[in-house]
Design an enzyme around this catalytic site. Sequence first.
Site, PDB file in Angstrom:
ATOM      1  CD  GLU A  97     -55.690  32.508  -0.262  1.00 44.38           C
ATOM      2  OE1 GLU A  97     -55.812  31.328  -0.674  1.00 44.38           O
ATOM      3  OE2 GLU A  97     -55.038  32.817   0.745  1.00 44.38           O
ATOM      4  CG  ASP A 139     -70.490  29.779  18.188  1.00 42.79           C
ATOM      5  OD1 ASP A 139     -71.669  30.160  18.236  1.00 42.79           O
ATOM      6  OD2 ASP A 139     -69.930  29.166  19.125  1.00 42.79           O
TER       7      ASP A 139
HETATM    8  C1  GLC Z   1     -73.176  30.793  20.435  1.00 41.00           C
HETATM    9  C2  GLC Z   1     -74.299  29.981  19.845  1.00 41.00           C
HETATM   10  C3  GLC Z   1     -74.982  29.247  20.960  1.00 41.00           C
HETATM   11  C4  GLC Z   1     -73.980  28.314  21.598  1.00 41.00           C
HETATM   12  C5  GLC Z   1     -72.757  29.091  22.078  1.00 41.00           C
HETATM   13  C6  GLC Z   1     -71.620  28.179  22.398  1.00 41.00           C
HETATM   14  O1  GLC Z   1     -73.617  31.802  21.271  1.00 41.00           O
HETATM   15  O2  GLC Z   1     -75.162  30.823  19.137  1.00 41.00           O
HETATM   16  O3  GLC Z   1     -76.085  28.514  20.501  1.00 41.00           O
HETATM   17  O4  GLC Z   1     -74.547  27.657  22.683  1.00 41.00           O
HETATM   18  O5  GLC Z   1     -72.276  29.958  21.072  1.00 41.00           O
HETATM   19  O6  GLC Z   1     -71.073  27.661  21.220  1.00 41.00           O
END
Ligand code: GLC
Length: 581
Positions: free
Chosen positions: A277, A225
Amino acid sequence: MSQPATQLSAERLVHAPSAGDEWWRRSVIYQVYPRSFRDTTGDGMGDLPGITRELHHIASLGVDAVWLSPFCRSPQKDAGYDVSDYCDVDPMFGTLDDFDDLVAEARRHDLKIIVDLVPNHCSDAHPLFQAALAAAPGSPERELFHFRDGRGPDGNEPPNNWQSHFGGPAWTRTTDDDGAPGQWYLHLFDSSQPDFNWDSDAVRAEFERILRFWLDRGAGGFRVDVAHALIKEPGLPDWGGRPDGRSTEGFPFSDAPMFGRAAVHDVFRSWRQLVEEYDGDRILCGEANAHPVETMADWVRSDEMHQTFNFDYLGAAWGAASFRGVVERSLAAFDAVGAPTTWVLSNHDITRHSTRFGLGMTGRVNEGGKISDLVVDEDLGLRRARAASLFTLALPGGVYLYQGEELGLPDFLDLPDEFRQDPTFFRTRGERVGRDGCRVPLPWVAGAPGLGFSTLPGSSEHDDAAPTSNAWLPQPRHWDRYARDVQAGDPDSTLELYRRALAARAERGLGLGDLAWLETRPDGTTDVAAYRNGRTVVVLNSGDEPADLPAGSILLESTPGAIDADGRLVPDAAAWLDVEH
Ligand code: GLC
């Protein structure tokens, strides 16, 4: 009048077949949004056992892996992207045993499970952040986050001008034990999502522990993310452009002091070594929201991640010229670093493509800007979405599917405000409606309570007397027509179109194939885009007139009747042909 004939003889190769044959170079990965996939407890919220139970449906599409949006312990202020314990399952979704069961069932179907890792920030309920709040300024506990004194008299102003991606300032002031205003902490997203300080060795060590935890439990890899934002420019300088700290030209930007810093790549180099790994070709896929696409390719250099989401493709307006431009630039950029390009049309953060393409507008429709007032032609949107999907599924590289797109689902644009949960809606006081419209629970069974999403206690799915849905977001009434049971076995349905296209993609080895444009007009301005991948030719017509097709036998058409009585491709349609080559 028809478009000029597509000339097979005039082709221009822009992408050679893939040099490697690892699975992630040609993979189809299906994104499950656990809240909205399938509820087995009757609480209106999807859960891990629901995914396990229905996994055969995903497997029958012919995909390689399932990426699960966050299911870890979380106060759910941002639908699970606010994690309070990275090594446990939130009780609303089940238990760690349920995760193990899901991995075991996935193995039976030859599917990998990709875990969503959220390293840029955690929840303000995370014990490390709670300890930081309780500790003094300058303490090692606060070093794990970005705490700063405020500016201006009495430190009343935020430490810099950065804005939260969800609206409002990216800083929140703390309160000291004695009730006096204290330091500020940085959160690029909601105030409940404090950013980690990735200059801290302790943060890096903690995430290596988390990666190993899930790899040891059988995860096939991670979707990472906000992978572009981990490292911030030292000193956290103001970001020029506009007084609110936004760049003048849009988002995101290479000049931004919180995006795409060179040092962020060291983190992913070390993670690549870590995942290597493990056996089984585990992968890292970055959510690197970086522009231009050449910059995005930095995340997938040979010693970094395996894949990154192609946001330029996700943001492409409907139409042959638009798709063609992004495909060409993307292939060039990713080929230059020896990485596969990925193709993605929908996800949990953006208006679904069947709605985007049914709106009388072009360009990026993201994060639920005010689009509910616009007129959507749902049938046109679906027709175009099916054509766009068919155009996409023969492209070389990796494909990401978002749950429900195989059913042709639109967004729930008229979702009443009282149901909205996205922090974007609240932080902008409703100015941006947020992303709930693309997160609505799936329709499984037409006519059933909650369209079969929820197994309501004491009732059967088909029992008309049962109460209607208690789903966490309501489903539109007319979604019966999209239900999976209605579409299964109907050769004209979107679901069967996806199945046939994915089967043909695998049989013909399209994911590892090449790409040559078939010139439809020398100046490239035509509303027809056509490419060849091996023996497969794909033609998309986004113009107003039928388009001639090259010689070859028809394999697939995006909608029944896409090819008219004269053998031409009608507007807003796509077709696959088998050609001698
Ligand atoms: C990313 C995710 C989104 C979330 C953001 C904060 O963009 O896809 O859904 O709100 O990160 O974590």
